[in-house]
Design an enzyme around this catalytic site. Structure first.
Site, PDB file in Angstrom:
ATOM      1  N   TYR A 150       0.933  -1.208  -0.006  1.00  0.00           N
ATOM      2  CA  TYR A 150      -0.090   0.134  -0.101  1.00  0.00           C
ATOM      3  C   TYR A 150       0.949   1.314   0.073  1.00  0.00           C
ATOM      4  O   TYR A 150       0.682   2.346  -0.683  1.00  0.00           O
ATOM      5  CB  TYR A 150      -0.870  -0.325   1.121  1.00  0.00           C
ATOM      6  CG  TYR A 150      -1.554   1.283   1.639  1.00  0.00           C
ATOM      7  CD1 TYR A 150      -2.705   1.924   0.879  1.00  0.00           C
ATOM      8  CD2 TYR A 150      -1.148   1.873   2.707  1.00  0.00           C
ATOM      9  CE1 TYR A 150      -3.002   2.986   1.088  1.00  0.00           C
ATOM     10  CE2 TYR A 150      -1.816   3.257   3.007  1.00  0.00           C
ATOM     11  CZ  TYR A 150      -2.511   3.654   2.253  1.00  0.00           C
ATOM     12  OH  TYR A 150      -3.260   4.944   2.583  1.00  0.00           O
TER      13      TYR A 150
HETATM   14  P1  NAD Z   1     -11.995   5.389   2.431  1.00  0.00           P
HETATM   15  O1  NAD Z   1     -11.894   4.083   1.723  1.00  0.00           O
HETATM   16  O2  NAD Z   1     -13.181   5.477   3.502  1.00  0.00           O
HETATM   17  O3  NAD Z   1     -12.590   6.293   1.446  1.00  0.00           O
HETATM   18  C1  NAD Z   1     -11.869   6.288  -0.028  1.00  0.00           C
HETATM   19  C2  NAD Z   1     -13.179   6.351  -0.857  1.00  0.00           C
HETATM   20  O4  NAD Z   1     -12.634   6.150  -2.200  1.00  0.00           O
HETATM   21  C3  NAD Z   1     -14.035   5.090  -0.955  1.00  0.00           C
HETATM   22  O5  NAD Z   1     -15.447   5.561  -0.533  1.00  0.00           O
HETATM   23  C4  NAD Z   1     -13.931   4.323  -2.107  1.00  0.00           C
HETATM   24  O6  NAD Z   1     -15.261   3.996  -2.520  1.00  0.00           O
HETATM   25  C5  NAD Z   1     -13.500   5.508  -3.000  1.00  0.00           C
HETATM   26  N1  NAD Z   1     -12.853   5.133  -4.180  1.00  0.00           N
HETATM   27  C6  NAD Z   1     -11.698   4.325  -4.216  1.00  0.00           C
HETATM   28  N2  NAD Z   1     -11.185   4.119  -5.617  1.00  0.00           N
HETATM   29  C7  NAD Z   1     -12.183   4.672  -6.201  1.00  0.00           C
HETATM   30  C8  NAD Z   1     -12.132   4.849  -7.971  1.00  0.00           C
HETATM   31  N3  NAD Z   1     -11.604   4.014  -8.512  1.00  0.00           N
HETATM   32  N4  NAD Z   1     -13.227   5.728  -8.232  1.00  0.00           N
HETATM   33  C9  NAD Z   1     -14.071   6.482  -7.552  1.00  0.00           C
HETATM   34  N5  NAD Z   1     -14.073   6.161  -6.088  1.00  0.00           N
HETATM   35  C10 NAD Z   1     -13.159   5.557  -5.306  1.00  0.00           C
HETATM   36  O7  NAD Z   1     -10.887   5.734   2.991  1.00  0.00           O
HETATM   37  P2  NAD Z   1     -10.123   6.967   3.742  1.00  0.00           P
HETATM   38  O8  NAD Z   1      -9.774   6.543   5.082  1.00  0.00           O
HETATM   39  O9  NAD Z   1     -11.366   8.049   3.883  1.00  0.00           O
HETATM   40  O10 NAD Z   1      -8.866   7.737   3.014  1.00  0.00           O
HETATM   41  C11 NAD Z   1      -9.046   8.534   2.178  1.00  0.00           C
HETATM   42  C12 NAD Z   1      -7.530   8.809   1.599  1.00  0.00           C
HETATM   43  O11 NAD Z   1      -6.719   9.197   2.679  1.00  0.00           O
HETATM   44  C13 NAD Z   1      -6.835   7.782   0.925  1.00  0.00           C
HETATM   45  O12 NAD Z   1      -6.365   8.406  -0.329  1.00  0.00           O
HETATM   46  C14 NAD Z   1      -6.231   7.109   1.917  1.00  0.00           C
HETATM   47  O13 NAD Z   1      -4.966   6.536   1.056  1.00  0.00           O
HETATM   48  C15 NAD Z   1      -5.670   8.356   2.479  1.00  0.00           C
HETATM   49  N6  NAD Z   1      -5.162   8.175   3.886  1.00  0.00           N
HETATM   50  C16 NAD Z   1      -6.028   7.708   4.988  1.00  0.00           C
HETATM   51  C17 NAD Z   1      -5.635   7.584   6.332  1.00  0.00           C
HETATM   52  C18 NAD Z   1      -6.473   7.163   7.229  1.00  0.00           C
HETATM   53  O14 NAD Z   1      -5.931   7.008   8.211  1.00  0.00           O
HETATM   54  N7  NAD Z   1      -7.732   7.017   6.996  1.00  0.00           N
HETATM   55  C19 NAD Z   1      -4.205   7.811   6.517  1.00  0.00           C
HETATM   56  C20 NAD Z   1      -3.499   8.238   5.497  1.00  0.00           C
HETATM   57  C21 NAD Z   1      -3.829   8.551   4.063  1.00  0.00           C
HETATM   58  C1  UGA Z   2      -3.890   3.930   8.850  1.00  0.00           C
HETATM   59  C2  UGA Z   2      -4.663   3.798   7.572  1.00  0.00           C
HETATM   60  O1  UGA Z   2      -5.474   2.803   7.849  1.00  0.00           O
HETATM   61  C3  UGA Z   2      -3.823   3.971   6.473  1.00  0.00           C
HETATM   62  O2  UGA Z   2      -5.123   4.045   5.147  1.00  0.00           O
HETATM   63  C4  UGA Z   2      -3.065   5.096   6.247  1.00  0.00           C
HETATM   64  O3  UGA Z   2      -2.292   5.126   5.234  1.00  0.00           O
HETATM   65  C5  UGA Z   2      -2.136   4.921   7.664  1.00  0.00           C
HETATM   66  O4  UGA Z   2      -2.943   5.184   8.753  1.00  0.00           O
HETATM   67  C6  UGA Z   2      -1.142   6.170   7.510  1.00  0.00           C
HETATM   68  O5  UGA Z   2      -0.907   6.699   8.524  1.00  0.00           O
HETATM   69  O6  UGA Z   2      -0.755   6.522   6.708  1.00  0.00           O
HETATM   70  P1  UGA Z   2      -2.970   2.293  10.275  1.00  0.00           P
HETATM   71  O7  UGA Z   2      -1.747   3.144  11.215  1.00  0.00           O
HETATM   72  O8  UGA Z   2      -2.345   0.751  10.086  1.00  0.00           O
HETATM   73  O9  UGA Z   2      -3.131   2.886   8.937  1.00  0.00           O
HETATM   74  O10 UGA Z   2      -4.128   2.303  11.381  1.00  0.00           O
HETATM   75  P2  UGA Z   2      -5.028   1.500  11.970  1.00  0.00           P
HETATM   76  O11 UGA Z   2      -5.887   0.695  11.456  1.00  0.00           O
HETATM   77  O12 UGA Z   2      -5.925   2.501  13.153  1.00  0.00           O
HETATM   78  O13 UGA Z   2      -4.039   0.669  12.960  1.00  0.00           O
HETATM   79  C7  UGA Z   2      -3.265   1.190  14.078  1.00  0.00           C
HETATM   80  C8  UGA Z   2      -2.264   0.015  14.768  1.00  0.00           C
HETATM   81  O14 UGA Z   2      -3.348  -0.772  15.440  1.00  0.00           O
HETATM   82  C9  UGA Z   2      -1.561  -0.676  13.685  1.00  0.00           C
HETATM   83  O15 UGA Z   2      -0.153  -1.104  14.440  1.00  0.00           O
HETATM   84  C10 UGA Z   2      -2.359  -2.041  13.684  1.00  0.00           C
HETATM   85  O16 UGA Z   2      -1.575  -3.376  13.527  1.00  0.00           O
HETATM   86  C11 UGA Z   2      -3.045  -2.078  15.151  1.00  0.00           C
HETATM   87  N1  UGA Z   2      -4.432  -2.597  15.095  1.00  0.00           N
HETATM   88  C12 UGA Z   2      -5.373  -2.379  13.985  1.00  0.00           C
HETATM   89  C13 UGA Z   2      -4.534  -3.651  16.096  1.00  0.00           C
HETATM   90  O17 UGA Z   2      -3.956  -4.068  17.004  1.00  0.00           O
HETATM   91  N2  UGA Z   2      -5.935  -4.291  15.946  1.00  0.00           N
HETATM   92  C14 UGA Z   2      -6.841  -3.996  14.781  1.00  0.00           C
HETATM   93  O18 UGA Z   2      -7.952  -4.588  15.058  1.00  0.00           O
HETATM   94  C15 UGA Z   2      -6.382  -3.028  13.883  1.00  0.00           C
END
Ligand code: NAD
Ligand code: UGA
Length: 315
Positions: A150
């Site tokens: 990823y």
């Molecule tokens: P999410 O899965 O809730 O939202 C992403 C949305 O994009 C989904 O609703 C999905 O249906 C849509 N999507 C994906 N591919 C598509 C396509 N080809 N065409 C149209 N729609 C499409 O994820 P999120 O957690 O809200 O993440 C949003 C963005 O932030 C992502 O780019 C993710 O990589 C980035 N990001 C998230 C986190 C986090 O902690 N949530 C951290 C770092 C980066």
């Molecule tokens: C999150 C987002 O899911 C990614 O999309 C994003 O890119 C990433 O942050 C980022 O910072 O760039 P992550 O840190 O793995 O990824 O977020 P969580 O799913 O909240 O996990 C946090 C920690 O909890 C990880 O170490 C994971 O292994 C742990 N975890 C997760 C558990 O111990 N149990 C669970 O059920 C889920």
């Protein structure tokens, strides 16, 4: 900003951002194709208020096939959030979907904006996962060495943004969010899973020893960062977007116990491939250039997320 495109508008961060833009009186086109990373009904629920707003136009379309020429007329700002997120599921056969939804979508979007001078700003949602592991507060000049597939796809997409900026002047900024949490958090993410299960008195999965740490960022702060990056005069930059609180998973679980007044049943499972042990954002660059200042600490943010999940459980 006058007319805005938000990709991934049905997702966790995208729907929260779209809500803020509409509350600010702006006109928004939102695209989402309800990818299957989690239940479509959850994404539809995220859209419920948005689709009732007259200044919002929703398109159920896939960025891999959509005709951007039919959408971009009059648009001056794009927030590109659509992607397949999730670190631990990016191994194996699913990698193709990561390449499609994270890299190819971004390349298609960049191709279609490169000749359009009407686009004043593109804000790309990157990720802390481009770095790999961190041993302390980490700034943007650290060489990225992703440790998950990823992370590789997010770094590729971010670098494509940089290439289109350099070669064609696409006015893009990338935001490397660090583990975003709060209401609407994706059901696969740690806080969502854990709060749900603690409230239901079910065992919570903890990967590894729980001593891994994250720089947790509240979703409203990530949204504010998007607005700041769109309004900024700088382009071609990458910014860390972290939160106020850096803590271990064990510490986060203790906070959940305190706030729910329930004892968590801890189920320790093997550490997961691709998971960094620690993430920690140095946000000096975002603070100095964008004026970014996170305002929600993890205690306040977890409280809001618990309140949301209690409501969901009642429904
Ligand atoms: P999410 O899965 O809730 O939202 C992403 C949305 O994009 C989904 O609703 C999905 O249906 C849509 N999507 C994906 N591919 C598509 C396509 N080809 N065409 C149209 N729609 C499409 O994820 P999120 O957690 O809200 O993440 C949003 C963005 O932030 C992502 O780019 C993710 O990589 C980035 N990001 C998230 C986190 C986090 O902690 N949530 C951290 C770092 C980066
Ligand atoms: C999150 C987002 O899911 C990614 O999309 C994003 O890119 C990433 O942050 C980022 O910072 O760039 P992550 O840190 O793995 O990824 O977020 P969580 O799913 O909240 O996990 C946090 C920690 O909890 C990880 O170490 C994971 O292994 C742990 N975890 C997760 C558990 O111990 N149990 C669970 O059920 C889920």
């Amino acid at each position: 900003m006058s007319k805005i495109l938000v990709t991934g508008c049905a997702g966790f961060i995208g729907s929260t951002l779209t809500e803020r833009l509409l509350q600010d009186g702006l006109q928004v086109i939102g695209i989402d194709c309800f990818t299957t990373n989690y239940d479509r009904e959850v994404k539809k629920r995220n859209l419920r208020w948005l689709i009732q707003q007259p200044r919002f136009h929703f398109l159920e379309q896939d960025l891999l096939t959509t005709d951007f020429n039919l959408i971009l007329d009059g648009v001056d700002t794009i927030f590109h959030l659509a992607a397949l997120p999730g670190v631990r599921t990016s191994w194996g056969a699913d990698f193709r979907a990561y390449v499609d939804n994270n890299i190819l979508t971004t390349q298609r979007l960049l191709e279609s904006v490169k000749e359009r001078t009407s686009i004043k700003k593109l804000v790309f949602s990157s990720s802390s996962s481009v770095y790999g592991g961190m041993n302390g507060p980490t700034a943007e000049d650290q060489i990225p060495r992703p440790i998950s597939p990823y992370g590789v796809t997010k770094l590729s997409a971010e670098q494509l943004c940089g290439l289109y900026h350099k070669n064609f002047g696409v006015p893009v900024n990338s935001l490397r969010y660090f583990t975003v949490f709060g209401p609407r958090q994706r059901p696969d993410m740690a806080f969502h899973r854990m709060i749900h299960r603690i409230l239901r008195e079910e065992p919570i999965p903890i990967y590894g020893d729980g001593q891994q740490s994250r720089d947790f960022t509240f979703v409203e702060d990530a949204v504010t960062a998007n607005l700041l990056a769109a309004h900024s005069s700088v382009t071609g930059e990458v910014f860390n977007i972290g939160g106020i609180s850096h803590l271990t998973i064990n510490e986060a679980v203790q906070l959940m116990e305190k706030q729910t007044q329930k004892k968590a049943i801890r189920n320790f499972l093997p550490a997961q491939a691709g998971d960094p042990k620690h993430t920690w954002a140095d946000i000096s660059k975002a603070r100095n250039i964008l004026g970014y200042k996170p305002t929600f600490d993890v205690e306040k943010g977890i409280f809001l997320q618990i309140e949301e999940i209690k409501q969901l459980i009642k429904q």
